[in-house]
Design an enzyme around this catalytic site. Structure first.
Site, short mmCIF file in Angstrom:
data_model
loop_
_atom_site.label_atom_id
_atom_site.label_comp_id
_atom_site.label_asym_id
_atom_site.label_seq_id
_atom_site.Cartn_x
_atom_site.Cartn_y
_atom_site.Cartn_z
N ARG A 36 0.90 -1.10 0.03
CA ARG A 36 -0.01 -0.07 0.04
C ARG A 36 0.91 1.25 0.02
O ARG A 36 0.49 2.50 -0.48
CB ARG A 36 -0.89 -0.03 1.10
CG ARG A 36 -2.12 -1.03 1.09
CD ARG A 36 -3.20 -1.03 2.05
NE ARG A 36 -4.26 -1.47 1.64
CZ ARG A 36 -5.10 -2.00 2.44
NH1 ARG A 36 -5.10 -1.81 3.75
NH2 ARG A 36 -6.26 -2.74 1.89
N LYS A 199 -21.33 -14.55 1.57
CA LYS A 199 -22.65 -14.36 1.73
C LYS A 199 -23.30 -13.71 0.54
O LYS A 199 -22.99 -12.77 -0.02
CB LYS A 199 -22.81 -13.65 2.79
CG LYS A 199 -22.42 -14.15 4.07
CD LYS A 199 -22.85 -13.33 5.37
CE LYS A 199 -22.48 -13.82 6.80
NZ LYS A 199 -22.37 -12.71 7.79
N GLY A 354 -10.22 -8.92 -1.16
CA GLY A 354 -9.16 -9.45 -0.74
C GLY A 354 -8.49 -10.84 -1.24
O GLY A 354 -7.48 -11.02 -1.78
N GLY A 377 -14.22 -2.99 -0.04
CA GLY A 377 -15.69 -2.67 0.28
C GLY A 377 -15.99 -1.35 -0.52
O GLY A 377 -16.98 -1.37 -1.07
P1 AMP Z 1 -16.25 -12.68 0.97
O1 AMP Z 1 -15.65 -12.17 2.26
O2 AMP Z 1 -17.81 -12.66 1.24
O3 AMP Z 1 -15.72 -12.32 -0.46
O4 AMP Z 1 -16.04 -14.13 1.33
C1 AMP Z 1 -14.95 -14.93 1.27
C2 AMP Z 1 -14.67 -16.19 1.95
O5 AMP Z 1 -15.88 -17.04 1.32
C3 AMP Z 1 -13.59 -16.96 1.95
O6 AMP Z 1 -13.13 -16.93 3.28
C4 AMP Z 1 -13.87 -18.16 1.45
O7 AMP Z 1 -13.35 -19.39 2.02
C5 AMP Z 1 -15.31 -18.28 1.78
N1 AMP Z 1 -16.14 -19.27 0.68
C6 AMP Z 1 -15.99 -19.32 -0.61
N2 AMP Z 1 -16.68 -20.44 -1.14
C7 AMP Z 1 -17.24 -21.16 0.12
C8 AMP Z 1 -17.87 -22.36 0.22
N3 AMP Z 1 -18.49 -22.93 -0.83
N4 AMP Z 1 -18.40 -22.77 1.46
C9 AMP Z 1 -17.74 -21.93 2.37
N5 AMP Z 1 -17.09 -20.86 2.37
C10 AMP Z 1 -16.82 -20.36 1.24
#
Ligand code: AMP
Length: 404
Positions: A36, A199, A354, A377
């Protein structure tokens, strides 16, 4: 870009307040990764070359409005000095007599770094008096190069702009606005969005907005299971947000009505748990009840690859599997390769968040990506069609100069 750029400013002999993002990962007083800091160097060198007197401000971590030297920017001043090859003065408080004296002592091309702005609760409260005191450290010229903070209405990002004559984008910020701005306003088509991550609820607005702008959306990661379950498909023990099933169903219906290509996984890599040693691949329709889906499968990779290869604009945010575990990283790495290959063939690619950034870096393909967004974000809010306060606050090119 309709906002003023640092390149438009007359900075010679003037103190310029530059809000940077020096929120680097620290191990005690040691900087673990200085990316950064290095990313801001083009902006800082431009200001130095133009004879500006640089007053730099940043946050680091979450000291919650109190002085906590664990989050001091002093080690960053030392590292920045090495990188710039010139001294960097440091003020132990971002406002007050010492900072004012040190800013006034600056000569052309000299650099001062202020202590963590979040040592004051007024920073996150966007307090006007605190903003005014920050602005006192410059000659009414403000540059924001902290895109990752621009979705926050904080004093050193937004409040300060009310007390300066010109508020411009730094080079990093300008690059973000150019790439993300083109994707949302005038993308080369086909425009394919790839979304993954944990999510649906985090990305609903992004899905809704990109459905209006893109030609296709590929959904992987845990968020795919809420969509799959909403269609009555078996998902076993995969992560599902049951309270978002109706929403997922409505989004898919809307996509069908509008003939929007919403592409969900057709197969996946399953295990009993993320730590389980044995894995299995099945079609989604054959998902056993006792297993959870942790990565997209080979048929889905092939399906996604086809869409990606045909795209002229690609936006990717979020891993398509539990990428931290090598057994479930193949899908995400395959997407990274496909996005890099499409970029090499002339597509514009934007990667944010990330994990997806880590995936392109880990696969050694980062240099092939057109734009790696520095703010997870902030880039999601931009893609969701929201107005980011830190960008709104910058001076419009048409106004150019305002009276205060
Ligand atoms: P986000 O912060 O919403 O971008 O989510 C990232 C996280 O989603 C990472 O830590 C991944 O390990 C998790 N992730 C992605 N695919 C899956 C899955 N099929 N089951 C559980 N966790 C997941």
């Amino acid at each position: 870009m309709n906002k003023l750029s640092i390149r438009d400013l007359e900075m010679s002999g003037k103190r310029v307040f530059i809000r940077v993002d020096f929120n680097v990962p620290m191990d005690g007083a040691k900087i673990e990764d200085d990316t950064r800091i290095r990313e801001t160097l083009p902006t800082l060198r431009l200001a130095i070359d133009r004879g500006a007197r640089l007053v730099l401000a940043s946050h680091l971590g979450r000291p919650k409005g109190k002085i906590d030297l664990k989050y001091s920017l002093a080690p960053v001043a030392a590292r920045l000095s090495e990188l710039l090859g010139r001294p960097v003065a440091f003020a132990g408080d971002c406002v007050g007599a010492d900072a004012e004296a040190k800013s006034k002592a600056l000569r052309d091309g000299e650099v001062l770094l202020l202590e963590n702005v979040r040592f004051h609760p007024q920073e996150e409260a966007n307090d006007p008096e605190f903003s005014r005191r920050l602005a006192q450290l410059c000659d009414q010229l403000f540059v924001c190069d902290a895109f990752g903070s621009s979705h926050r209405a904080h004093a050193s990002v937004v409040g300060i702009t009310k007390f300066v004559r010109q508020a411009a984008a730094g080079l990093l910020m300008e690059k973000e606005l150019t790439y993300l701005g083109k994707a949302v306003s005038n993308p080369d088509r086909p425009f394919v969005a790839i979304l993954g991550g944990a999510k649906v609820s985090d990305k609903i607005e992004v899905v809704q907005n990109l459905m209006k702008l893109a030609d296709a959306m590929l959904i992987g990661g845990a968020m795919a299971y809420t969509f799959l379950k909403s269609q009555g498909l078996p998902v076993g023990k995969s992560l599902v947000e049951n309270d978002k099933l109706d929403l997922a169903r409505n989004l898919l219906e809307e996509a069908r009505r509008r003939k929007f290509r919403f592409v969900l996984p057709v197969d996946h890599v399953l295990a009993e748990s993320p730590d389980s040693a044995s894995t299995r691949v099945t079609d989604i329709a054959q998902t056993p009840e006792n297993l959870m889906g942790l990565d997209i499968g080979p048929k889905t990779i092939a399906l996604f690859n086809q869409e990606i290869a045909a795209a002229r604009t690609l936006v990717w945010n979020g891993p398509v599997g539990m990428f931290e575990k090598p057994a479930f990283a193949q899908g995400t790495l395959a997407i990274a390769r496909a996005v890099a290959a499409a970029s090499a063939a002339g597509a514009t690619s934007i990667v944010g968040g990330g994990d997806s950034v880590a995936a392109v870096e880990r696969s050694g393909l980062a240099s092939k990506i057109s734009h790696i967004s520095t703010g997870g974000g902030a880039s999601l809010e931009f893609l969701a069609g929201k107005k980011l306060p830190g960008i709104e606050a910058l001076t419009n090119k048409s106004e150019s100069r305002k009276e205060i």
